[in-house]
Design a protein around this motif. Structure first.
Motif, mmCIF file in Angstrom:
data_model
loop_
_atom_site.group_PDB
_atom_site.id
_atom_site.type_symbol
_atom_site.label_atom_id
_atom_site.label_comp_id
_atom_site.label_asym_id
_atom_site.label_seq_id
_atom_site.Cartn_x
_atom_site.Cartn_y
_atom_site.Cartn_z
ATOM 1 N N MET A 178 0.881 -1.210 -0.047
ATOM 2 C CA MET A 178 -0.038 0.065 -0.011
ATOM 3 C C MET A 178 0.883 1.238 -0.014
ATOM 4 O O MET A 178 0.433 2.289 -0.801
ATOM 5 C CB MET A 178 -0.955 -0.027 1.295
ATOM 6 C CG MET A 178 -1.789 -1.217 1.190
ATOM 7 S SD MET A 178 -3.123 -0.907 2.367
ATOM 8 C CE MET A 178 -4.142 0.272 1.431
ATOM 9 N N LYS A 179 1.862 1.394 0.701
ATOM 10 C CA LYS A 179 2.767 2.500 0.948
ATOM 11 C C LYS A 179 3.824 2.770 -0.321
ATOM 12 O O LYS A 179 4.228 3.758 -0.747
ATOM 13 C CB LYS A 179 3.504 2.304 2.200
ATOM 14 C CG LYS A 179 2.451 2.683 3.313
ATOM 15 C CD LYS A 179 3.420 2.509 4.670
ATOM 16 C CE LYS A 179 2.458 3.002 5.858
ATOM 17 N NZ LYS A 179 3.156 2.794 7.096
ATOM 18 N N LYS A 184 -4.294 0.662 -2.919
ATOM 19 C CA LYS A 184 -4.853 1.483 -2.096
ATOM 20 C C LYS A 184 -6.383 1.149 -1.726
ATOM 21 O O LYS A 184 -7.134 0.059 -2.190
ATOM 22 C CB LYS A 184 -5.184 2.672 -3.237
ATOM 23 C CG LYS A 184 -6.069 2.583 -4.225
ATOM 24 C CD LYS A 184 -6.076 3.846 -5.156
ATOM 25 C CE LYS A 184 -6.757 3.829 -6.528
ATOM 26 N NZ LYS A 184 -6.066 2.710 -7.447
ATOM 27 N N LYS A 185 -7.050 1.813 -0.939
ATOM 28 C CA LYS A 185 -8.440 1.590 -0.407
ATOM 29 C C LYS A 185 -9.394 1.463 -1.597
ATOM 30 O O LYS A 185 -9.343 2.074 -2.368
ATOM 31 C CB LYS A 185 -8.858 2.728 0.477
ATOM 32 C CG LYS A 185 -10.293 2.600 1.030
ATOM 33 C CD LYS A 185 -10.388 3.669 2.013
ATOM 34 C CE LYS A 185 -11.998 3.455 2.774
ATOM 35 N NZ LYS A 185 -12.314 4.652 3.670
#
Length: 420
Positions: A178-179, A184-185
């Motif tokens: 994700m980072k 992503k969401k």
């Protein structure tokens, strides 16, 4: 890492074996471990005035054969060097090794054979096999340091997981995706996992992270005998996943990444610590692995830039000049070092009984074998660490892996109870 016996039959086979062997497994009371040895040290099973015998239940011929070989050779190197320096508590260390080939019957039989003869086990490969004998371990009090990271193994004072468990490791892996890799969401995350303790423990981590981060997990359960991931890749591609976690063996991970690359399914894939072997870089999947594959590891790799790692590389190469370096060497060395430190602490208390060594391990709350992660064994209900290192395959790196993210625990991991 070669083929193994059918994991779907493991539970039944283990249950039957335990029923047969339970009557022959005797719990030892404290009185059985009361002999005084050299130097006034209290001793018991596996310990004489001259030797300390440790068991090794490994896989030299099954799905984790590459890992088993590296772990065992690293532990023998530790024993040889320790003995050359005078041993521990005036005694020489000895490893008694049995290859179970990742066969449930052989694993339980080997434990039954060696348990009365050794102080404890510096290695036991296979989460389901360790879990199957855990009650006997608690009764017999012989310390087991498994080469397995299932959260189901937590809670025993004598079965102690070295490093983060698979659920925590998976949380840290998804945090990296994700980072740093665009997940992503709202995205879908694929998870290909072995049925059984390993895969299902890792799946708990992905589901927890999905709830925390707003992801949807698309599951693909496989058997350890499934080596072609074409169907799984097709299903994940059709589902529109943006990244994939693989909690399986190196062969399955290589197939998944290779098939995805051939089908132009260009998404990042990250595996748990036992889902890679550097030998894969010489296969057709090598280029795809170096491009799109990552591995979450409980420690820095064998090629780490530390004095301890450099010494281990030199010593291991001298002892085994024809063998590859991989992170199994680190795992084996670290576990042997932990057991050695527990033995030293027990010696200081003049108690080399099984129970004495177990109590001594509880005092190790700040141990680092030189690979970047501090291990804390003061709480049997917790793994010794929540941190993971993110690695990437690299032909040019010693051991075939380079660090792309230093040791750390995701915020979601720090607030998570392993096995929860």
């Amino acid at each position: 890492m070669k083929a193994l016996t059918r994991a779907t039959a493991a539970t039944t086979a283990l249950a039957a074996l335990l029923a047969l062997t339970a009557c022959s497994s005797k719990a030892k009371d404290d009185g059985a471990d009361g002999d005084k040895g050299a130097g006034g040290v209290k001793t018991g099973d596996g310990v004489t005035s001259e030797t300390i015998d440790l068991g090794v239940l490994t896989d030299m011929t099954g799905v984790y054969a590459t890992l088993g070989k590296s772990v065992t050779q690293a532990q023998q190197l530790y024993v040889d060097q320790t003995n050359a320096d005078g041993g521990i508590c005036g005694r020489k260390l000895k490893l008694t090794v049995r290859d179970h080939g990742y066969d449930p019957q052989k694993a339980v039989a080997a434990y039954t054979e060696l348990e009365p003869k050794v102080l404890g086990f510096a290695q036991f490969i296979g989460s389901p096999f360790v879990a199957a004998v855990e009650q006997r371990v608690d009764a017999n009090k012989g310390l087991v340091l498994p080469q397995a990271w299932s959260a189901n193994l937590l809670g025993s004072p004598y079965v102690r997981v070295v490093g983060s468990t698979y659920d925590l490791e998976t949380i840290n892996a998804i945090d990296f995706l994700m980072k740093e890799k665009g997940l992503k969401k709202g995205d879908k995350l694929g998870h290909v996992y072995f049925e059984g303790d390993y895969g299902e423990s890792a799946l708990k981590g992905s589901k927890h992270m999905a709830d925390e981060a707003g992801l949807t997990v698309v599951e693909q359960k496989i058997k350890p005998t499934d080596n072609d991931m074409t169907a799984q890749v097709s299903a994940l591609k059709k589902a529109g996943v943006k990244a994939v976690v693989v909690s399986a063996g190196p062969r399955q991970a290589a197939s998944l990444v290779g098939v995805a690359a051939a089908g132009r399914f260009d998404v990042p894939v990250i595996g748990n610590n036992s889902a890679f072997a550097p030998q894969l870089l010489a296969t057709q999947s090598g280029p795809a692995l170096m491009k799109n594959y990552y591995v979450a590891s409980p420690t820095l790799p064998i090629g780490a830039d530390t004095a301890e790692a450099e010494k281990l590389v030199a010593d291991y190469r001298k002892a085994h000049p024809k063998d590859s370096l991989d992170n199994g060497v680190v795992a084996g060395w670290t576990a042997a070092s932990v057991f050695g430190e527990a033995l030293k602490a027990a010696c200081d208390k003049k108690d080399l009984t099984r129970e004495g060594v177990g109590k001594a391990l509880l005092t190790l709350d700040d141990f680092d074998a030189g690979f970047g992660v501090t291990q804390n064994f003061s709480d049997p209900k917790a793994p010794s660490s929540k941190e993971s290192v993110i690695l990437q395959p690299d032909k040019k790196a010693t051991g075939g892996m380079k660090v792309v993210r230093q040791p750390g625990a995701a915020e979601a991991a720090q607030g998570y109870t392993a096995g929860g």
